[in-house]
Scaffold this motif. Structure first.
Motif, PDB file in Angstrom:
ATOM      1  N   ALA A 199      44.018  51.238  41.315  1.00 45.20           N
ATOM      2  CA  ALA A 199      44.806  50.728  40.189  1.00 45.20           C
ATOM      3  C   ALA A 199      45.312  49.314  40.494  1.00 45.20           C
ATOM      4  O   ALA A 199      45.311  48.443  39.617  1.00 45.20           O
ATOM      5  CB  ALA A 199      45.969  51.661  39.899  1.00 45.20           C
ATOM      6  N   TRP A 200      45.720  49.083  41.733  1.00 45.25           N
ATOM      7  CA  TRP A 200      46.168  47.744  42.125  1.00 45.25           C
ATOM      8  C   TRP A 200      45.020  46.751  42.080  1.00 45.25           C
ATOM      9  O   TRP A 200      45.210  45.586  41.717  1.00 45.25           O
ATOM     10  CB  TRP A 200      46.797  47.775  43.512  1.00 45.25           C
ATOM     11  CG  TRP A 200      48.163  48.395  43.487  1.00 45.25           C
ATOM     12  CD1 TRP A 200      48.502  49.652  43.874  1.00 45.25           C
ATOM     13  CD2 TRP A 200      49.351  47.784  43.005  1.00 45.25           C
ATOM     14  NE1 TRP A 200      49.831  49.860  43.663  1.00 45.25           N
ATOM     15  CE2 TRP A 200      50.386  48.727  43.138  1.00 45.25           C
ATOM     16  CE3 TRP A 200      49.660  46.528  42.479  1.00 45.25           C
ATOM     17  CZ2 TRP A 200      51.697  48.461  42.767  1.00 45.25           C
ATOM     18  CZ3 TRP A 200      50.965  46.265  42.114  1.00 45.25           C
ATOM     19  CH2 TRP A 200      51.959  47.224  42.265  1.00 45.25           C
ATOM     20  N   GLN A 201      43.828  47.193  42.449  1.00 44.82           N
ATOM     21  CA  GLN A 201      42.668  46.312  42.406  1.00 44.82           C
ATOM     22  C   GLN A 201      42.343  45.921  40.961  1.00 44.82           C
ATOM     23  O   GLN A 201      42.044  44.759  40.677  1.00 44.82           O
ATOM     24  CB  GLN A 201      41.468  46.986  43.059  1.00 44.82           C
ATOM     25  CG  GLN A 201      41.618  47.158  44.553  1.00 44.82           C
ATOM     26  CD  GLN A 201      40.522  48.030  45.152  1.00 44.82           C
ATOM     27  OE1 GLN A 201      39.827  48.760  44.448  1.00 44.82           O
ATOM     28  NE2 GLN A 201      40.378  47.961  46.475  1.00 44.82           N
ATOM     29  N   VAL A 202      42.409  46.891  40.075  1.00 49.26           N
ATOM     30  CA  VAL A 202      42.149  46.612  38.654  1.00 49.26           C
ATOM     31  C   VAL A 202      43.196  45.646  38.107  1.00 49.26           C
ATOM     32  O   VAL A 202      42.865  44.690  37.386  1.00 49.26           O
ATOM     33  CB  VAL A 202      42.122  47.930  37.843  1.00 49.26           C
ATOM     34  CG1 VAL A 202      42.106  47.660  36.353  1.00 49.26           C
ATOM     35  CG2 VAL A 202      40.927  48.780  38.254  1.00 49.26           C
ATOM     36  N   LEU A 203      44.458  45.873  38.455  1.00 49.59           N
ATOM     37  CA  LEU A 203      45.521  44.971  38.014  1.00 49.59           C
ATOM     38  C   LEU A 203      45.299  43.563  38.556  1.00 49.59           C
ATOM     39  O   LEU A 203      45.435  42.579  37.815  1.00 49.59           O
ATOM     40  CB  LEU A 203      46.881  45.500  38.458  1.00 49.59           C
ATOM     41  CG  LEU A 203      48.083  44.635  38.081  1.00 49.59           C
ATOM     42  CD1 LEU A 203      48.254  44.582  36.573  1.00 49.59           C
ATOM     43  CD2 LEU A 203      49.331  45.154  38.757  1.00 49.59           C
ATOM     44  N   ILE A 221      41.661  37.203  36.013  1.00 44.37           N
ATOM     45  CA  ILE A 221      40.954  36.774  34.799  1.00 44.37           C
ATOM     46  C   ILE A 221      41.871  35.948  33.908  1.00 44.37           C
ATOM     47  O   ILE A 221      41.475  34.907  33.375  1.00 44.37           O
ATOM     48  CB  ILE A 221      40.385  37.998  34.045  1.00 44.37           C
ATOM     49  CG1 ILE A 221      39.237  38.611  34.845  1.00 44.37           C
ATOM     50  CG2 ILE A 221      39.937  37.629  32.640  1.00 44.37           C
ATOM     51  CD1 ILE A 221      38.763  39.958  34.327  1.00 44.37           C
ATOM     52  N   VAL A 222      43.101  36.402  33.739  1.00 45.67           N
ATOM     53  CA  VAL A 222      44.064  35.650  32.924  1.00 45.67           C
ATOM     54  C   VAL A 222      44.318  34.272  33.530  1.00 45.67           C
ATOM     55  O   VAL A 222      44.345  33.258  32.816  1.00 45.67           O
ATOM     56  CB  VAL A 222      45.380  36.443  32.768  1.00 45.67           C
ATOM     57  CG1 VAL A 222      46.473  35.581  32.160  1.00 45.67           C
ATOM     58  CG2 VAL A 222      45.161  37.686  31.931  1.00 45.67           C
ATOM     59  N   MET A 223      44.471  34.204  34.844  1.00 47.28           N
ATOM     60  CA  MET A 223      44.728  32.917  35.495  1.00 47.28           C
ATOM     61  C   MET A 223      43.536  31.971  35.361  1.00 47.28           C
ATOM     62  O   MET A 223      43.710  30.775  35.102  1.00 47.28           O
ATOM     63  CB  MET A 223      45.092  33.144  36.965  1.00 47.28           C
ATOM     64  CG  MET A 223      46.442  33.805  37.138  1.00 47.28           C
ATOM     65  SD  MET A 223      46.842  34.166  38.835  1.00 47.28           S
ATOM     66  CE  MET A 223      47.160  32.527  39.448  1.00 47.28           C
ATOM     67  N   LEU A 232      43.474  30.686  31.778  1.00 45.19           N
ATOM     68  CA  LEU A 232      44.478  29.635  31.562  1.00 45.19           C
ATOM     69  C   LEU A 232      44.053  28.324  32.215  1.00 45.19           C
ATOM     70  O   LEU A 232      44.231  27.254  31.626  1.00 45.19           O
ATOM     71  CB  LEU A 232      45.831  30.087  32.128  1.00 45.19           C
ATOM     72  CG  LEU A 232      46.566  31.171  31.340  1.00 45.19           C
ATOM     73  CD1 LEU A 232      47.764  31.669  32.107  1.00 45.19           C
ATOM     74  CD2 LEU A 232      46.967  30.641  29.980  1.00 45.19           C
ATOM     75  N   ALA A 233      43.490  28.410  33.413  1.00 45.62           N
ATOM     76  CA  ALA A 233      43.025  27.193  34.086  1.00 45.62           C
ATOM     77  C   ALA A 233      41.907  26.532  33.287  1.00 45.62           C
ATOM     78  O   ALA A 233      41.899  25.299  33.128  1.00 45.62           O
ATOM     79  CB  ALA A 233      42.551  27.531  35.493  1.00 45.62           C
ATOM     80  N   ALA A 234      40.977  27.319  32.791  1.00 47.33           N
ATOM     81  CA  ALA A 234      39.874  26.770  31.990  1.00 47.33           C
ATOM     82  C   ALA A 234      40.411  26.122  30.710  1.00 47.33           C
ATOM     83  O   ALA A 234      39.966  25.040  30.320  1.00 47.33           O
ATOM     84  CB  ALA A 234      38.868  27.867  31.655  1.00 47.33           C
ATOM     85  N   LYS A 235      41.382  26.766  30.097  1.00 44.52           N
ATOM     86  CA  LYS A 235      41.955  26.212  28.867  1.00 44.52           C
ATOM     87  C   LYS A 235      42.680  24.901  29.152  1.00 44.52           C
ATOM     88  O   LYS A 235      42.589  23.965  28.361  1.00 44.52           O
ATOM     89  CB  LYS A 235      42.917  27.232  28.258  1.00 44.52           C
ATOM     90  CG  LYS A 235      43.402  26.859  26.901  1.00 44.52           C
ATOM     91  CD  LYS A 235      44.208  27.974  26.270  1.00 44.52           C
ATOM     92  CE  LYS A 235      44.651  27.573  24.899  1.00 44.52           C
ATOM     93  NZ  LYS A 235      45.390  28.618  24.221  1.00 44.52           N
ATOM     94  N   LEU A 236      43.353  24.811  30.277  1.00 45.50           N
ATOM     95  CA  LEU A 236      44.013  23.558  30.651  1.00 45.50           C
ATOM     96  C   LEU A 236      43.016  22.460  30.963  1.00 45.50           C
ATOM     97  O   LEU A 236      43.229  21.290  30.616  1.00 45.50           O
ATOM     98  CB  LEU A 236      44.927  23.778  31.850  1.00 45.50           C
ATOM     99  CG  LEU A 236      46.211  24.554  31.580  1.00 45.50           C
ATOM    100  CD1 LEU A 236      46.911  24.894  32.882  1.00 45.50           C
ATOM    101  CD2 LEU A 236      47.131  23.756  30.670  1.00 45.50           C
ATOM    102  N   LEU A 237      41.907  22.811  31.603  1.00 39.93           N
ATOM    103  CA  LEU A 237      40.882  21.826  31.926  1.00 39.93           C
ATOM    104  C   LEU A 237      40.182  21.291  30.686  1.00 39.93           C
ATOM    105  O   LEU A 237      39.930  20.099  30.564  1.00 39.93           O
ATOM    106  CB  LEU A 237      39.855  22.413  32.895  1.00 39.93           C
ATOM    107  CG  LEU A 237      40.299  22.508  34.345  1.00 39.93           C
ATOM    108  CD1 LEU A 237      39.266  23.277  35.161  1.00 39.93           C
ATOM    109  CD2 LEU A 237      40.519  21.136  34.932  1.00 39.93           C
ATOM    110  N   VAL A 238      39.874  22.219  29.779  1.00 38.65           N
ATOM    111  CA  VAL A 238      39.153  21.832  28.570  1.00 38.65           C
ATOM    112  C   VAL A 238      40.092  21.120  27.606  1.00 38.65           C
ATOM    113  O   VAL A 238      39.674  20.246  26.852  1.00 38.65           O
ATOM    114  CB  VAL A 238      38.508  23.071  27.911  1.00 38.65           C
ATOM    115  CG1 VAL A 238      37.892  22.739  26.579  1.00 38.65           C
ATOM    116  CG2 VAL A 238      37.486  23.671  28.851  1.00 38.65           C
ATOM    117  N   GLY A 239      41.362  21.484  27.636  1.00 36.82           N
ATOM    118  CA  GLY A 239      42.340  20.833  26.765  1.00 36.82           C
ATOM    119  C   GLY A 239      42.381  21.399  25.368  1.00 36.82           C
ATOM    120  O   GLY A 239      42.750  20.730  24.422  1.00 36.82           O
ATOM    121  N   VAL A 240      41.996  22.643  25.237  1.00 36.41           N
ATOM    122  CA  VAL A 240      42.001  23.283  23.910  1.00 36.41           C
ATOM    123  C   VAL A 240      43.366  23.816  23.604  1.00 36.41           C
ATOM    124  O   VAL A 240      44.064  24.351  24.362  1.00 36.41           O
ATOM    125  CB  VAL A 240      40.955  24.423  23.856  1.00 36.41           C
ATOM    126  CG1 VAL A 240      41.011  25.143  22.525  1.00 36.41           C
ATOM    127  CG2 VAL A 240      39.594  23.871  24.102  1.00 36.41           C
TER     128      VAL A 240
END
Length: 91
Positions: A68-72, A78-80, A83-91
């Motif tokens: 369960a900890w591994q899944v979390l 994935i969320v991080m 967010l990093a991809a969204k910051l890089l792309v600037g969307v």
């Protein structure tokens, strides 16, 4: 125990950053309805911390398993990355 709780509350910089700066700054947009904004902030804070406490109690058996900890951890990763991809792309 009581001193530890008080120290974690009053010496925590997020107490001041979140309540005074963040919520205080946002509250100026709702000047005619300041009372309702304040009541909403208090209600949502109570609901969040109440849910956090009882949710942890309810999910304790689930998180007793290492999988369960591994899944979390993967979900948080994935969320991080998203967010990093969204910051890089600037969307």
């Amino acid at each position: 125990t009581l001193l530890t709780c008080l120290a974690l509350t009053w010496l925590n910089p997020h107490v001041y950053l979140d309540t005074v700066l963040l919520i205080g700054s946002i509250s100026t947009q709702y000047d005619p309805n300041a009372l309702w904004f304040g009541l909403g902030a208090v209600t949502s804070s109570f609901t969040f911390f109440f849910s956090l406490g009882y949710g942890a109690r309810l999910l304790a058996p689930v998180f007793a398993r290492p999988r369960a900890w591994q899944v979390l951890d993967v979900g948080i990763g994935i969320v991080m990355w998203a967010l990093a991809a969204k910051l890089l792309v600037g969307v």
